[in-house]
Design an enzyme around this catalytic site. Structure first.
Site, mmCIF file in Angstrom:
data_model
loop_
_atom_site.group_PDB
_atom_site.id
_atom_site.type_symbol
_atom_site.label_atom_id
_atom_site.label_comp_id
_atom_site.label_asym_id
_atom_site.label_seq_id
_atom_site.Cartn_x
_atom_site.Cartn_y
_atom_site.Cartn_z
ATOM 1 N N THR A 121 28.218 33.512 -11.535
ATOM 2 C CA THR A 121 28.887 34.147 -10.398
ATOM 3 C C THR A 121 30.296 33.593 -10.215
ATOM 4 O OG1 THR A 121 28.822 34.136 -7.975
ATOM 5 C CG2 THR A 121 27.593 32.418 -9.034
ATOM 6 N N ASP A 122 31.154 34.385 -9.561
ATOM 7 C CA ASP A 122 32.497 33.870 -9.237
ATOM 8 C C ASP A 122 32.437 32.828 -8.123
ATOM 9 O OD1 ASP A 122 31.889 35.575 -7.135
ATOM 10 O OD2 ASP A 122 33.761 36.704 -7.193
ATOM 11 N N GLU A 123 31.276 32.690 -7.471
ATOM 12 C CA GLU A 123 31.177 31.734 -6.364
ATOM 13 C C GLU A 123 31.308 30.281 -6.832
ATOM 14 O OE1 GLU A 123 28.229 32.563 -3.391
ATOM 15 O OE2 GLU A 123 28.200 34.682 -3.903
ATOM 16 N N TYR A 148 23.551 27.150 -3.416
ATOM 17 C CA TYR A 148 23.444 28.210 -4.432
ATOM 18 C C TYR A 148 24.559 28.088 -5.461
ATOM 19 C CZ TYR A 148 24.348 32.778 -6.584
ATOM 20 O OH TYR A 148 24.628 33.776 -7.484
ATOM 21 N N LYS A 152 24.527 27.034 -9.514
ATOM 22 C CA LYS A 152 25.009 27.941 -10.567
ATOM 23 C C LYS A 152 26.111 27.252 -11.376
ATOM 24 C CE LYS A 152 24.056 31.554 -11.487
ATOM 25 N NZ LYS A 152 23.002 32.111 -12.368
HETATM 26 N N1 LIG Z 1 24.094 39.559 -6.743
HETATM 27 C C1 LIG Z 1 25.359 39.380 -7.117
HETATM 28 O O1 LIG Z 1 26.270 39.981 -6.537
HETATM 29 C C2 LIG Z 1 25.692 38.479 -8.285
HETATM 30 C C3 LIG Z 1 27.021 38.384 -8.708
HETATM 31 C C4 LIG Z 1 27.322 37.599 -9.830
HETATM 32 C C5 LIG Z 1 26.318 36.943 -10.505
HETATM 33 N N2 LIG Z 1 25.027 37.050 -10.065
HETATM 34 C C6 LIG Z 1 23.992 36.345 -10.840
HETATM 35 O O2 LIG Z 1 23.140 37.354 -11.404
HETATM 36 C C7 LIG Z 1 21.811 36.845 -11.519
HETATM 37 C C8 LIG Z 1 20.844 37.776 -10.839
HETATM 38 O O3 LIG Z 1 21.208 37.919 -9.454
HETATM 39 P P1 LIG Z 1 20.432 38.952 -8.513
HETATM 40 O O4 LIG Z 1 21.308 39.243 -7.369
HETATM 41 O O5 LIG Z 1 19.899 40.052 -9.337
HETATM 42 O O6 LIG Z 1 19.233 38.023 -8.027
HETATM 43 P P2 LIG Z 1 17.797 38.428 -7.458
HETATM 44 O O7 LIG Z 1 17.455 37.354 -6.475
HETATM 45 O O8 LIG Z 1 17.772 39.841 -6.996
HETATM 46 O O9 LIG Z 1 16.833 38.330 -8.735
HETATM 47 C C9 LIG Z 1 16.451 37.123 -9.306
HETATM 48 C C10 LIG Z 1 15.239 37.378 -10.186
HETATM 49 O O10 LIG Z 1 14.894 36.142 -10.825
HETATM 50 C C11 LIG Z 1 13.496 35.945 -10.727
HETATM 51 N N3 LIG Z 1 13.218 34.502 -10.728
HETATM 52 C C12 LIG Z 1 13.562 33.578 -9.765
HETATM 53 N N4 LIG Z 1 13.124 32.367 -10.115
HETATM 54 C C13 LIG Z 1 12.534 32.496 -11.342
HETATM 55 C C14 LIG Z 1 11.916 31.580 -12.224
HETATM 56 N N5 LIG Z 1 11.805 30.268 -11.925
HETATM 57 N N6 LIG Z 1 11.410 32.052 -13.379
HETATM 58 C C15 LIG Z 1 11.498 33.378 -13.705
HETATM 59 N N7 LIG Z 1 12.073 34.284 -12.890
HETATM 60 C C16 LIG Z 1 12.586 33.851 -11.725
HETATM 61 C C17 LIG Z 1 13.100 36.600 -9.416
HETATM 62 O O11 LIG Z 1 11.706 36.926 -9.380
HETATM 63 C C18 LIG Z 1 14.001 37.832 -9.409
HETATM 64 O O12 LIG Z 1 13.390 38.908 -10.081
HETATM 65 C C19 LIG Z 1 21.845 35.435 -10.912
HETATM 66 O O13 LIG Z 1 21.965 34.509 -11.954
HETATM 67 C C20 LIG Z 1 23.082 35.447 -10.038
HETATM 68 O O14 LIG Z 1 23.629 34.148 -9.911
HETATM 69 C C21 LIG Z 1 24.693 37.785 -8.980
#
Ligand SMILES: NC(=O)c1ccc[n+]([C@@H]2O[C@H](COP(=O)([O-])OP(=O)(O)OC[C@H]3O[C@@H](n4cnc5c(N)ncnc54)[C@H](O)[C@@H]3O)[C@@H](O)[C@H]2O)c1
Length: 332
Positions: A121-123, A148, A152
């Site tokens: 993430t950009d965070e 968080y 990351k």
């Molecule tokens: N949401 C955003 O805007 C955003 C932006 C940039 C990057 N990201 C990154 O993208 C990725 C996904 O984000 P998201 O928003 O889809 O998150 P989310 O919370 O919707 O999904 C996370 C998924 O990971 C699974 N999970 C959690 N712990 C686990 C474990 N120990 N073993 C196996 N599975 C596990 C959960 O069941 C869930 O399905 C993350 O790495 C996040 O940092 C998110």
């Protein structure tokens, strides 16, 4: 046909990626997901059975991870604890999944020589002043604010160290805020949309001046596929679609598309340490790998996302009451 192992594929961005990859390539996909409160099998309905497999399990389970990584061509690592607010109230699961889980995966990828793409993430870069002309680049120093974003950041550094020390065949990407279908109602945009559907006024943290750089989940997916295909090992690519909007603008847009007056929202107490502004400069990805976003009309994207939540109430309804009860305790 190449196989991708997608961790966290039942979550918001992971499930969008799985749909996108299966629709737009001839790759096959195995999802490894623990199905925490954030994972939902309903997000993976209707996928082609001959090219899609689901495994329920934890990325911290070294034996399971070793077997699955050994059977795949490319690992795409989305699994994470992802909600800032939760990390402020209970940081421990963030350390387990984001740090130990990533460590478990890269150890297996190093052992098997498997190509690895790390999603971040950009965070990790902290925040910018509202009037700062700068945007984040791959050279911006890390300065995370929350449990968080710090976990990351830690996971990114582990991946980079494994590239340098052990020759891990990895790329990394740091993306701005995503929106689109299948996002849990705890998150800003779906929470506001489902509140309006329920006849509840949306909630704005503080004055709503905080700026996020929005990107449609499909554009994130196309960028990740491009990096897997053409990215240089060891490199980080920032993913963004020039979608800067403050939270007040986003709420007003949602209200407009849902037929409500522009001021029909309530202000609630701000999140502690709330980052002011994120903004991504994705020049490297665009110039070196030739990627372009295709869904950069935010107004249209929000309208489509509202339609998706209206049409898919059975998907989000089971999460809604519990999510709002949690926010109520926090006064938000
Ligand atoms: N949401 C955003 O805007 C955003 C932006 C940039 C990057 N990201 C990154 O993208 C990725 C996904 O984000 P998201 O928003 O889809 O998150 P989310 O919370 O919707 O999904 C996370 C998924 O990971 C699974 N999970 C959690 N712990 C686990 C474990 N120990 N073993 C196996 N599975 C596990 C959960 O069941 C869930 O399905 C993350 O790495 C996040 O940092 C998110």
């Amino acid at each position: 046909m190449q196989n991708l192992l997608v961790t966290g594929g039942a979550g918001f961005i992971g499930s969008n990626f799985v749909h996108y990859a299966l629709e737009n390539t001839n790759l096959s996909v195995t999802v490894l997901d623990k199905l925490t409160y954030a994972g939902n099998l309903e997000s993976l309905r209707g996928l082609p059975e001959d090219r899609f497999t689901f495994v329920q399990g934890d990325i911290c389970d070294a034996e399971l991870v070793d077997r699955l990584v050994g059977e795949t061509d490319v690992v795409v690592h989305y699994a994470a604890e992802s909600h800032n607010d939760n990390s402020l109230h209970d940081p421990r699961p963030f350390l387990d999944t984001n740090i130990i889980g990533t460590y478990t995966l890269i150890e297996a990828a190093r052992k098997h020589g498997t190509r690895f793409h790390h999603i971040s993430t950009d965070e990790v870069y902290g925040d910018l002043e509202l009037d700062d002309p700068e945007r984040f680049t791959e050279q911006t120093p890390y300065n995370p604010s929350s449990p968080y974003s710090s976990t990351k950041a830690g996971s990114d550094l582990l991946v980079r160290a494994w590239v340098r020390s052990f020759g891990l065949q990895a790329t990394l990407s740091n993306c701005s805020n995503n929106y689109g279908p299948y996002q849990h109602v705890e998150k800003f945009i779906p929470r506001q949309i489902t509140n309006v559907i329920d006849g509840v006024r949306p909630k704005l943290y503080g004055a709503g001046e905080n700026v996020r750089d929005w990107i449609h989940a499909n554009d994130h997916s196309s960028a990740v596929l491009r990096i897997i295909e053409k990215g240089e090992i060891g490199q980080t690519y920032l993913i963004g679609a020039d979608g800067e909007k403050n939270n007040k603008e986003v709420i007003e847009l949602i209200l407009k598309h849902m037929g409500q007056p522009a001021d029909a929202y309530d202000q609630v107490i701000d999140r502690p340490g709330h980052d002011l502004r994120y903004a991504i400069d994705s020049t490297r990805l665009r110039t070196e790998l030739g990627w372009e976003p295709k869904f950069s009309n935010f107004d249209q994207g929000i309208e489509d996302t509202i339609r998706w939540y209206r049409d898919n109430e059975a998907w989000w309804r089971p999460q809604k009451a519990q999510t709002e009860a949690k926010y109520k305790v926090q006064g938000q």
